[in-house]
Design a protein around this motif. Sequence first.
Motif, PDB file in Angstrom:
ATOM      1  N   GLU A 171       0.858  -1.179   0.000  1.00 17.56           N
ATOM      2  CA  GLU A 171       0.000   0.000   0.000  1.00 17.56           C
ATOM      3  C   GLU A 171       0.897   1.233   0.000  1.00 17.56           C
ATOM      4  OE1 GLU A 171      -3.883   0.658   2.286  1.00 17.56           O
ATOM      5  OE2 GLU A 171      -2.380   1.738   3.483  1.00 17.56           O
ATOM      6  N   LEU A 172       0.694   2.083  -0.986  1.00 19.42           N
ATOM      7  CA  LEU A 172       1.440   3.334  -1.080  1.00 19.42           C
ATOM      8  C   LEU A 172       0.543   4.473  -0.631  1.00 19.42           C
ATOM      9  CD1 LEU A 172       3.183   2.980  -4.557  1.00 19.42           C
ATOM     10  CD2 LEU A 172       4.011   2.256  -2.313  1.00 19.42           C
ATOM     11  N   ILE A 173       1.097   5.382   0.161  1.00 17.33           N
ATOM     12  CA  ILE A 173       0.375   6.585   0.561  1.00 17.33           C
ATOM     13  C   ILE A 173       1.161   7.753  -0.024  1.00 17.33           C
ATOM     14  CG2 ILE A 173      -0.525   7.956   2.467  1.00 17.33           C
ATOM     15  CD1 ILE A 173      -0.350   5.340   4.168  1.00 17.33           C
ATOM     16  N   TYR A 174       0.541   8.402  -1.003  1.00 16.80           N
ATOM     17  CA  TYR A 174       1.190   9.513  -1.689  1.00 16.80           C
ATOM     18  C   TYR A 174       1.152  10.762  -0.819  1.00 16.80           C
ATOM     19  CZ  TYR A 174       1.006   6.584  -5.830  1.00 16.80           C
ATOM     20  OH  TYR A 174       1.174   5.560  -6.719  1.00 16.80           O
ATOM     21  N   ASP A 175       1.967  11.751  -1.187  1.00 16.27           N
ATOM     22  CA  ASP A 175       2.011  12.972  -0.374  1.00 16.27           C
ATOM     23  C   ASP A 175       0.798  13.873  -0.577  1.00 16.27           C
ATOM     24  OD1 ASP A 175       2.634  14.252  -2.772  1.00 16.27           O
ATOM     25  OD2 ASP A 175       4.694  14.716  -2.205  1.00 16.27           O
ATOM     26  N   ASP A 176      -0.130  13.496  -1.468  1.00 20.60           N
ATOM     27  CA  ASP A 176      -1.421  14.185  -1.548  1.00 20.60           C
ATOM     28  C   ASP A 176      -2.474  13.425  -0.738  1.00 20.60           C
ATOM     29  OD1 ASP A 176      -1.950  11.966  -3.114  1.00 20.60           O
ATOM     30  OD2 ASP A 176      -2.513  13.093  -4.902  1.00 20.60           O
ATOM     31  N   LEU A 177      -2.032  12.393  -0.017  1.00 23.58           N
ATOM     32  CA  LEU A 177      -2.803  11.525   0.879  1.00 23.58           C
ATOM     33  C   LEU A 177      -3.756  10.573   0.164  1.00 23.58           C
ATOM     34  CD1 LEU A 177      -3.408  13.755   4.005  1.00 23.58           C
ATOM     35  CD2 LEU A 177      -1.441  12.366   3.376  1.00 23.58           C
ATOM     36  N   THR A 178      -3.572  10.362  -1.125  1.00 24.67           N
ATOM     37  CA  THR A 178      -4.296   9.290  -1.801  1.00 24.67           C
ATOM     38  C   THR A 178      -3.511   8.004  -1.580  1.00 24.67           C
ATOM     39  OG1 THR A 178      -3.158   9.731  -3.889  1.00 24.67           O
ATOM     40  CG2 THR A 178      -5.305  10.804  -3.550  1.00 24.67           C
ATOM     41  N   THR A 179      -4.204   6.879  -1.679  1.00 23.65           N
ATOM     42  CA  THR A 179      -3.549   5.590  -1.452  1.00 23.65           C
ATOM     43  C   THR A 179      -3.834   4.643  -2.605  1.00 23.65           C
ATOM     44  OG1 THR A 179      -5.420   4.668  -0.238  1.00 23.65           O
ATOM     45  CG2 THR A 179      -3.739   5.805   1.051  1.00 23.65           C
ATOM     46  N   GLU A 180      -2.928   3.697  -2.789  1.00 21.33           N
ATOM     47  CA  GLU A 180      -3.109   2.618  -3.753  1.00 21.33           C
ATOM     48  C   GLU A 180      -2.610   1.334  -3.113  1.00 21.33           C
ATOM     49  OE1 GLU A 180      -2.529   3.413  -8.114  1.00 21.33           O
ATOM     50  OE2 GLU A 180      -1.153   4.880  -7.249  1.00 21.33           O
ATOM     51  N   ARG A 181      -3.336   0.242  -3.372  1.00 21.18           N
ATOM     52  CA  ARG A 181      -2.953  -1.052  -2.802  1.00 21.18           C
ATOM     53  C   ARG A 181      -2.968  -2.106  -3.899  1.00 21.18           C
ATOM     54  NH1 ARG A 181      -5.855  -3.465   2.458  1.00 21.18           N
ATOM     55  NH2 ARG A 181      -5.076  -1.475   3.202  1.00 21.18           N
ATOM     56  N   VAL A 182      -1.902  -2.912  -3.936  1.00 23.14           N
ATOM     57  CA  VAL A 182      -1.781  -3.983  -4.919  1.00 23.14           C
ATOM     58  C   VAL A 182      -1.284  -5.234  -4.205  1.00 23.14           C
ATOM     59  CG1 VAL A 182      -0.637  -4.729  -7.040  1.00 23.14           C
ATOM     60  CG2 VAL A 182      -1.203  -2.330  -6.737  1.00 23.14           C
ATOM     61  N   THR A 183      -1.820  -6.393  -4.589  1.00 31.12           N
ATOM     62  CA  THR A 183      -1.341  -7.674  -4.073  1.00 31.12           C
ATOM     63  C   THR A 183      -0.731  -8.458  -5.222  1.00 31.12           C
ATOM     64  OG1 THR A 183      -2.989  -7.724  -2.320  1.00 31.12           O
ATOM     65  CG2 THR A 183      -2.024  -9.828  -2.940  1.00 31.12           C
ATOM     66  N   TYR A 184       0.472  -8.956  -4.989  1.00 33.27           N
ATOM     67  CA  TYR A 184       1.220  -9.716  -5.994  1.00 33.27           C
ATOM     68  C   TYR A 184       1.309 -11.168  -5.555  1.00 33.27           C
ATOM     69  CZ  TYR A 184       2.769  -5.028  -7.155  1.00 33.27           C
ATOM     70  OH  TYR A 184       2.795  -3.706  -7.483  1.00 33.27           O
ATOM     71  N   ASN A 185       1.209 -12.104  -6.499  1.00 33.11           N
ATOM     72  CA  ASN A 185       1.447 -13.506  -6.149  1.00 33.11           C
ATOM     73  C   ASN A 185       2.890 -13.862  -6.483  1.00 33.11           C
ATOM     74  OD1 ASN A 185       1.698 -14.294  -8.912  1.00 33.11           O
ATOM     75  ND2 ASN A 185      -0.496 -14.638  -9.048  1.00 33.11           N
ATOM     76  N   ARG A 186       3.368 -14.899  -5.896  1.00 31.44           N
ATOM     77  CA  ARG A 186       4.773 -15.300  -6.037  1.00 31.44           C
ATOM     78  C   ARG A 186       5.156 -15.488  -7.511  1.00 31.44           C
ATOM     79  NH1 ARG A 186       8.471 -17.542  -2.639  1.00 31.44           N
ATOM     80  NH2 ARG A 186      10.191 -18.637  -3.663  1.00 31.44           N
ATOM     81  N   LYS A 187       4.315 -16.213  -8.237  1.00 33.20           N
ATOM     82  CA  LYS A 187       4.641 -16.530  -9.633  1.00 33.20           C
ATOM     83  C   LYS A 187       4.814 -15.258 -10.457  1.00 33.20           C
ATOM     84  CE  LYS A 187       3.096 -19.242 -13.549  1.00 33.20           C
ATOM     85  NZ  LYS A 187       2.036 -20.104 -14.091  1.00 33.20           N
ATOM     86  N   GLY A 188       3.968 -14.270 -10.243  1.00 33.45           N
ATOM     87  CA  GLY A 188       4.031 -13.045 -11.025  1.00 33.45           C
ATOM     88  C   GLY A 188       5.172 -12.127 -10.623  1.00 33.45           C
ATOM     89  N   ALA A 189       5.692 -12.251  -9.404  1.00 36.62           N
ATOM     90  CA  ALA A 189       6.733 -11.349  -8.919  1.00 36.62           C
ATOM     91  C   ALA A 189       8.114 -11.994  -8.840  1.00 36.62           C
ATOM     92  CB  ALA A 189       6.336 -10.824  -7.533  1.00 36.62           C
ATOM     93  N   LEU A 190       8.182 -13.309  -9.085  1.00 36.73           N
ATOM     94  CA  LEU A 190       9.453 -14.029  -8.934  1.00 36.73           C
ATOM     95  C   LEU A 190      10.416 -13.686 -10.073  1.00 36.73           C
ATOM     96  CD1 LEU A 190      10.809 -16.118  -7.059  1.00 36.73           C
ATOM     97  CD2 LEU A 190       9.971 -17.888  -8.612  1.00 36.73           C
ATOM     98  N   MET A 191      11.627 -13.281  -9.692  1.00 40.97           N
ATOM     99  CA  MET A 191      12.668 -12.965 -10.671  1.00 40.97           C
ATOM    100  C   MET A 191      13.223 -14.269 -11.219  1.00 40.97           C
ATOM    101  SD  MET A 191      14.587  -9.941  -8.549  1.00 40.97           S
ATOM    102  CE  MET A 191      15.936  -9.775  -9.689  1.00 40.97           C
ATOM    103  N   PRO A 192      13.513 -14.316 -12.520  1.00 44.61           N
ATOM    104  CA  PRO A 192      14.068 -15.549 -13.104  1.00 44.61           C
ATOM    105  C   PRO A 192      15.478 -15.825 -12.628  1.00 44.61           C
ATOM    106  CG  PRO A 192      13.748 -13.860 -14.815  1.00 44.61           C
ATOM    107  CD  PRO A 192      13.297 -13.289 -13.508  1.00 44.61           C
TER     108      PRO A 192
END
Length: 192
Positions: A171-192
Amino acid sequence: MLDVLLIVLAIAGGGGDAGAGGADRETLVLDTGVQAAPAAAKAGGGGEELPPGAKPKAEPVPEVLPYKAEQQVASGRFTTALEVKPIMNATRNAWIAIREYNGQDLVYVTHIWSWRCGLVAMKYAVNDEPLEEWPLPKCHEDTNSPNVMKPEDGLPYREYALGSVDTVTVELIYDDLTTERVTYNRKGALMP
Protein backbone atom coordinates in the motif's frame (compact mmCIF):
# COMPACT_ATOMS: atom_id res chain seq x y z
CA MET A 1 -21.57 -12.48 -25.34
CA LEU A 2 -23.10 -13.02 -28.78
CA ASP A 3 -26.53 -11.95 -27.52
CA VAL A 4 -25.05 -8.67 -26.21
CA LEU A 5 -23.44 -8.04 -29.60
CA LEU A 6 -26.77 -8.69 -31.37
CA ILE A 7 -28.57 -6.30 -29.01
CA VAL A 8 -26.02 -3.58 -29.71
CA LEU A 9 -26.34 -4.13 -33.46
CA ALA A 10 -30.15 -4.01 -33.23
CA ILE A 11 -30.09 -0.76 -31.31
CA ALA A 12 -27.52 0.76 -33.69
CA GLY A 13 -29.60 -0.31 -36.69
CA GLY A 14 -32.66 1.54 -35.46
CA GLY A 15 -34.57 -1.39 -34.02
CA GLY A 16 -36.08 -2.78 -37.25
CA ASP A 17 -39.82 -1.99 -37.70
CA ALA A 18 -39.95 1.20 -35.66
CA GLY A 19 -42.09 3.94 -37.12
CA ALA A 20 -40.64 7.23 -38.27
CA GLY A 21 -41.48 8.87 -34.96
CA GLY A 22 -39.93 6.10 -32.93
CA ALA A 23 -43.16 5.53 -30.95
CA ASP A 24 -43.06 1.79 -31.63
CA ARG A 25 -39.47 1.35 -30.42
CA GLU A 26 -38.73 -1.02 -27.64
CA THR A 27 -36.12 -0.18 -25.01
CA LEU A 28 -33.79 -3.04 -24.25
CA VAL A 29 -32.11 -3.19 -20.86
CA LEU A 30 -29.09 -5.36 -20.25
CA ASP A 31 -29.36 -7.17 -16.90
CA THR A 32 -25.90 -7.30 -15.33
CA GLY A 33 -27.14 -9.00 -12.20
CA VAL A 34 -26.29 -5.97 -10.07
CA GLN A 35 -29.21 -4.07 -8.66
CA ALA A 36 -29.09 -0.48 -7.59
CA ALA A 37 -30.32 0.27 -4.11
CA PRO A 38 -33.62 2.15 -3.94
CA ALA A 39 -33.12 5.92 -3.74
CA ALA A 40 -34.81 6.14 -0.35
CA ALA A 41 -32.51 3.49 1.11
CA LYS A 42 -29.45 5.22 -0.28
CA ALA A 43 -30.46 8.52 1.25
CA GLY A 44 -31.02 6.83 4.58
CA GLY A 45 -34.68 7.78 4.81
CA GLY A 46 -37.70 5.54 4.41
CA GLY A 47 -35.90 2.38 3.29
CA GLU A 48 -36.87 -1.08 4.42
CA GLU A 49 -37.79 -1.38 8.06
CA LEU A 50 -35.45 -3.34 10.27
CA PRO A 51 -36.70 -6.27 12.34
CA PRO A 52 -37.34 -5.47 16.01
CA GLY A 53 -34.09 -5.27 17.97
CA ALA A 54 -31.89 -5.01 14.88
CA LYS A 55 -29.41 -2.18 14.64
CA PRO A 56 -28.73 -0.36 11.37
CA LYS A 57 -25.32 -0.94 9.78
CA ALA A 58 -22.86 1.76 10.69
CA GLU A 59 -21.25 3.64 7.81
CA PRO A 60 -17.55 2.78 7.51
CA VAL A 61 -15.35 5.41 9.12
CA PRO A 62 -12.60 6.56 6.77
CA GLU A 63 -9.08 6.03 8.06
CA VAL A 64 -7.50 9.21 9.38
CA LEU A 65 -3.92 9.34 8.21
CA PRO A 66 -1.27 10.82 10.51
CA TYR A 67 0.19 12.86 7.65
CA LYS A 68 -0.44 16.28 6.18
CA ALA A 69 -1.10 16.64 2.45
CA GLU A 70 1.67 18.45 0.64
CA GLN A 71 1.20 21.13 -1.97
CA GLN A 72 1.15 19.61 -5.46
CA VAL A 73 3.36 21.72 -7.72
CA ALA A 74 5.28 20.10 -10.55
CA SER A 75 8.97 20.84 -10.04
CA GLY A 76 10.46 18.49 -12.61
CA ARG A 77 12.34 16.76 -9.78
CA PHE A 78 9.72 14.02 -9.18
CA THR A 79 9.16 14.91 -5.55
CA THR A 80 5.35 15.15 -5.45
CA ALA A 81 2.45 12.76 -6.00
CA LEU A 82 1.47 14.89 -9.00
CA GLU A 83 4.71 13.87 -10.73
CA VAL A 84 5.22 10.37 -9.31
CA LYS A 85 1.71 8.88 -9.37
CA PRO A 86 1.51 8.54 -13.20
CA ILE A 87 4.83 6.69 -13.19
CA MET A 88 3.74 4.38 -10.38
CA ASN A 89 0.42 3.67 -12.12
CA ALA A 90 2.19 2.81 -15.39
CA THR A 91 4.72 0.55 -13.65
CA ARG A 92 2.41 -1.10 -11.11
CA ASN A 93 3.60 -4.60 -12.10
CA ALA A 94 7.20 -3.67 -11.12
CA TRP A 95 6.63 -2.25 -7.62
CA ILE A 96 8.10 -5.34 -5.96
CA ALA A 97 10.12 -8.40 -6.90
CA ILE A 98 10.78 -11.71 -5.18
CA ARG A 99 14.17 -13.35 -5.58
CA GLU A 100 15.35 -16.76 -4.39
CA TYR A 101 18.91 -16.16 -3.27
CA ASN A 102 21.32 -17.90 -0.94
CA GLY A 103 18.63 -20.18 0.52
CA GLN A 104 16.17 -17.32 1.18
CA ASP A 105 13.28 -15.41 -0.39
CA LEU A 106 14.18 -11.75 -0.78
CA VAL A 107 11.34 -9.25 -1.28
CA TYR A 108 12.64 -6.16 -3.09
CA VAL A 109 11.00 -2.71 -3.14
CA THR A 110 13.74 -1.01 -5.18
CA HIS A 111 11.28 0.45 -7.68
CA ILE A 112 9.18 2.06 -4.96
CA TRP A 113 12.26 3.51 -3.29
CA SER A 114 13.31 4.95 -6.65
CA TRP A 115 10.15 7.14 -6.68
CA ARG A 116 9.71 7.58 -2.91
CA CYS A 117 9.88 11.38 -2.88
CA GLY A 118 6.22 11.55 -3.95
CA LEU A 119 5.22 9.26 -1.06
CA VAL A 120 4.72 9.81 2.66
CA ALA A 121 4.57 6.12 3.57
CA MET A 122 4.66 2.56 2.31
CA LYS A 123 3.02 -0.43 3.99
CA TYR A 124 3.43 -4.08 3.08
CA ALA A 125 2.35 -7.53 4.15
CA VAL A 126 3.62 -10.97 3.27
CA ASN A 127 1.01 -13.69 2.80
CA ASP A 128 -1.99 -13.05 5.08
CA GLU A 129 -0.20 -10.95 7.69
CA PRO A 130 -1.56 -7.48 8.54
CA LEU A 131 -0.01 -4.49 6.79
CA GLU A 132 2.99 -2.95 8.52
CA GLU A 133 4.94 0.17 7.68
CA TRP A 134 8.23 -0.19 5.83
CA PRO A 135 10.08 3.06 6.51
CA LEU A 136 11.15 4.96 3.42
CA PRO A 137 14.59 6.57 3.20
CA LYS A 138 14.53 10.36 3.24
CA CYS A 139 14.57 12.29 -0.01
CA HIS A 140 17.90 13.84 -0.86
CA GLU A 141 16.51 17.29 -1.71
CA ASP A 142 20.01 18.81 -1.55
CA THR A 143 21.11 16.82 -4.62
CA ASN A 144 20.24 16.98 -8.32
CA SER A 145 18.57 13.55 -7.94
CA PRO A 146 16.37 13.63 -4.81
CA ASN A 147 15.23 10.00 -5.33
CA VAL A 148 18.77 8.62 -5.50
CA MET A 149 19.51 5.70 -3.16
CA LYS A 150 22.64 6.15 -1.08
CA PRO A 151 24.44 3.48 0.96
CA GLU A 152 23.24 5.09 4.21
CA ASP A 153 19.61 4.57 3.08
CA GLY A 154 19.88 0.84 3.76
CA LEU A 155 18.95 -2.10 1.58
CA PRO A 156 15.63 -2.16 -0.32
CA TYR A 157 14.73 -5.75 0.51
CA ARG A 158 13.63 -8.02 3.36
CA GLU A 159 14.61 -11.66 3.90
CA TYR A 160 12.25 -14.62 4.43
CA ALA A 161 12.60 -18.39 4.52
CA LEU A 162 13.02 -19.94 1.08
CA GLY A 163 9.65 -20.62 -0.56
CA SER A 164 7.66 -18.99 2.25
CA VAL A 165 6.48 -15.88 0.35
CA ASP A 166 3.25 -16.66 -1.52
CA THR A 167 1.81 -13.14 -1.79
CA VAL A 168 2.97 -9.60 -1.09
CA THR A 169 0.53 -6.74 -0.56
CA VAL A 170 1.82 -3.19 -0.93
CA GLU A 171 0.00 0.00 0.00
CA LEU A 172 1.44 3.33 -1.08
CA ILE A 173 0.38 6.59 0.56
CA TYR A 174 1.19 9.51 -1.69
CA ASP A 175 2.01 12.97 -0.37
CA ASP A 176 -1.42 14.19 -1.55
CA LEU A 177 -2.80 11.52 0.88
CA THR A 178 -4.30 9.29 -1.80
CA THR A 179 -3.55 5.59 -1.45
CA GLU A 180 -3.11 2.62 -3.75
CA ARG A 181 -2.95 -1.05 -2.80
CA VAL A 182 -1.78 -3.98 -4.92
CA THR A 183 -1.34 -7.67 -4.07
CA TYR A 184 1.22 -9.72 -5.99
CA ASN A 185 1.45 -13.51 -6.15
CA ARG A 186 4.77 -15.30 -6.04
CA LYS A 187 4.64 -16.53 -9.63
CA GLY A 188 4.03 -13.05 -11.02
CA ALA A 189 6.73 -11.35 -8.92
CA LEU A 190 9.45 -14.03 -8.93
CA MET A 191 12.67 -12.97 -10.67
CA PRO A 192 14.07 -15.55 -13.10
